[in-house]
Design an enzyme around this catalytic site. Sequence first.
Site, PDB file in Angstrom:
ATOM      1  N   PRO A  90      36.966  47.089  41.145  1.00 49.40           N
ATOM      2  CA  PRO A  90      37.728  47.909  40.177  1.00 49.40           C
ATOM      3  C   PRO A  90      38.906  48.617  40.847  1.00 49.40           C
ATOM      4  O   PRO A  90      39.857  48.992  40.163  1.00 49.40           O
ATOM      5  CB  PRO A  90      36.695  48.916  39.685  1.00 49.40           C
ATOM      6  CG  PRO A  90      35.371  48.318  39.971  1.00 49.40           C
ATOM      7  CD  PRO A  90      35.554  47.496  41.213  1.00 49.40           C
ATOM      8  N   GLU A 117      26.838  49.298  45.076  1.00 57.34           N
ATOM      9  CA  GLU A 117      27.988  50.230  45.012  1.00 57.34           C
ATOM     10  C   GLU A 117      29.248  49.600  45.599  1.00 57.34           C
ATOM     11  O   GLU A 117      30.290  50.233  45.674  1.00 57.34           O
ATOM     12  CB  GLU A 117      27.653  51.537  45.739  1.00 57.34           C
ATOM     13  CG  GLU A 117      26.446  52.273  45.181  1.00 57.34           C
ATOM     14  CD  GLU A 117      26.516  52.415  43.653  1.00 57.34           C
ATOM     15  OE1 GLU A 117      25.560  51.978  42.980  1.00 57.34           O
ATOM     16  OE2 GLU A 117      27.564  52.910  43.154  1.00 57.34           O
ATOM     17  N   ARG A 155      44.331  27.146  35.644  1.00 61.45           N
ATOM     18  CA  ARG A 155      45.199  26.653  34.559  1.00 61.45           C
ATOM     19  C   ARG A 155      46.609  26.345  35.062  1.00 61.45           C
ATOM     20  O   ARG A 155      47.363  25.627  34.418  1.00 61.45           O
ATOM     21  CB  ARG A 155      45.241  27.660  33.407  1.00 61.45           C
ATOM     22  CG  ARG A 155      43.871  27.923  32.794  1.00 61.45           C
ATOM     23  CD  ARG A 155      43.926  29.002  31.724  1.00 61.45           C
ATOM     24  NE  ARG A 155      44.463  28.455  30.472  1.00 61.45           N
ATOM     25  CZ  ARG A 155      45.687  28.619  30.052  1.00 61.45           C
ATOM     26  NH1 ARG A 155      46.531  29.336  30.770  1.00 61.45           N
ATOM     27  NH2 ARG A 155      46.089  28.107  28.913  1.00 61.45           N
ATOM     28  N   ASP A 170      52.209  29.598  27.977  1.00 63.23           N
ATOM     29  CA  ASP A 170      51.179  30.475  27.415  1.00 63.23           C
ATOM     30  C   ASP A 170      51.680  31.797  26.919  1.00 63.23           C
ATOM     31  O   ASP A 170      52.775  32.231  27.209  1.00 63.23           O
ATOM     32  CB  ASP A 170      50.185  30.814  28.517  1.00 63.23           C
ATOM     33  CG  ASP A 170      49.297  29.638  28.772  1.00 63.23           C
ATOM     34  OD1 ASP A 170      48.734  29.569  29.855  1.00 63.23           O
ATOM     35  OD2 ASP A 170      49.238  28.777  27.900  1.00 63.23           O
TER      36      ASP A 170
HETATM   37  C1  4FV Z   1      34.980  44.495  39.167  1.00 61.75           C
HETATM   38  C2  4FV Z   1      36.028  44.670  38.254  1.00 61.75           C
HETATM   39  C3  4FV Z   1      33.706  45.254  39.181  1.00 61.75           C
HETATM   40  C4  4FV Z   1      31.821  47.166  41.011  1.00 61.75           C
HETATM   41  C5  4FV Z   1      30.522  47.491  41.680  1.00 61.75           C
HETATM   42  C6  4FV Z   1      30.693  45.122  41.351  1.00 61.75           C
HETATM   43  C7  4FV Z   1      31.642  45.815  40.412  1.00 61.75           C
HETATM   44  C8  4FV Z   1      29.815  46.195  41.906  1.00 61.75           C
HETATM   45  N1  4FV Z   1      35.339  43.536  40.027  1.00 61.75           N
HETATM   46  N2  4FV Z   1      37.010  43.767  38.577  1.00 61.75           N
HETATM   47  N3  4FV Z   1      36.104  45.526  37.199  1.00 61.75           N
HETATM   48  N4  4FV Z   1      32.913  45.074  40.290  1.00 61.75           N
HETATM   49  O1  4FV Z   1      33.409  46.008  38.256  1.00 61.75           O
HETATM   50  O2  4FV Z   1      36.572  43.098  39.650  1.00 61.75           O
HETATM   51  O3  4FV Z   1      29.689  45.996  43.273  1.00 61.75           O
END
Ligand code: 4FV
Length: 247
Positions: A90, A117, A155, A170
């Site tokens: 994230p 985590e 793609r 697209d």
């Molecule tokens: C995520 C996202 C995501 C966070 C903690 C995996 C999680 C756990 N990855 N974009 N949104 N990853 O939420 O790519 O480890």
Amino acid sequence: MRMKFDILTLFPNMFSSPLRESILGKAIEKGLIQIRTVNIRDFTSDKHQVVDDTPYGGGQGMVMKVEPIARAIESVKAQNPSAWTVYLTPQGKPLHQDLARRLSTQPHLILLCGRYEGVDERVRESLVDEEISIGDYVLTGGELAAMVVIDAVSRFIPGVLGSDRSAEEDSFYNSLLEYPQYTRPPNFRGHCVPEVLLSGNHSAISLWRRKEALRQTSLRRPDLLAKAELTEEDKKLLEEILKENFN
Ligand code: 4FV
């Protein structure tokens, strides 16, 4: 042009079916893309194959250990030192069409999927080339994000979308949303297909589609409109749309 994806994960079976269907499945059969899973647990050195541990400094949850991840990445890079390593998190750069296109120029991507985590910070400091997020929400793992990246990037590989199609046409191409699509029947419960689309008049059809793409974008994603390169004709169409909105 063939593209390789090595997916580093604790759950390799998650990738067995989703990527084997439809367009991606055919692309794999045609050898246009190659997808391999690498189980991070295979790179532990203890008999209990421990891949996670409690966070230093306390706190909830577990953290993925650096050593198994380092060995897993190095095992792939031993075969191809130029592989580009992406960590799905994230905290990463938001994935968008231009980023997907740029990633498709990399012949070999390593996709690191986090769990718990997340990974030990030293993985991000010294073993990862780029961090990407698929959206501002928290998943249970990076695996689904890796699948999204593989789909969006593949793609752009010539031949994946079939001979006549290219990802360049697209939605989001020059950052406008798609125009409305219709197919048979021409009349569904009194809801008719716009006449212009049945007219065979291709210049009128492309003008209508451009106007509807502008209308959809102005209604749903004005932030994209602000970024779009608009032609003089686009600006005229937008004035018409604004007038129509007030009539
Ligand atoms: C995520 C996202 C995501 C966070 C903690 C995996 C999680 C756990 N990855 N974009 N949104 N990853 O939420 O790519 O480890």
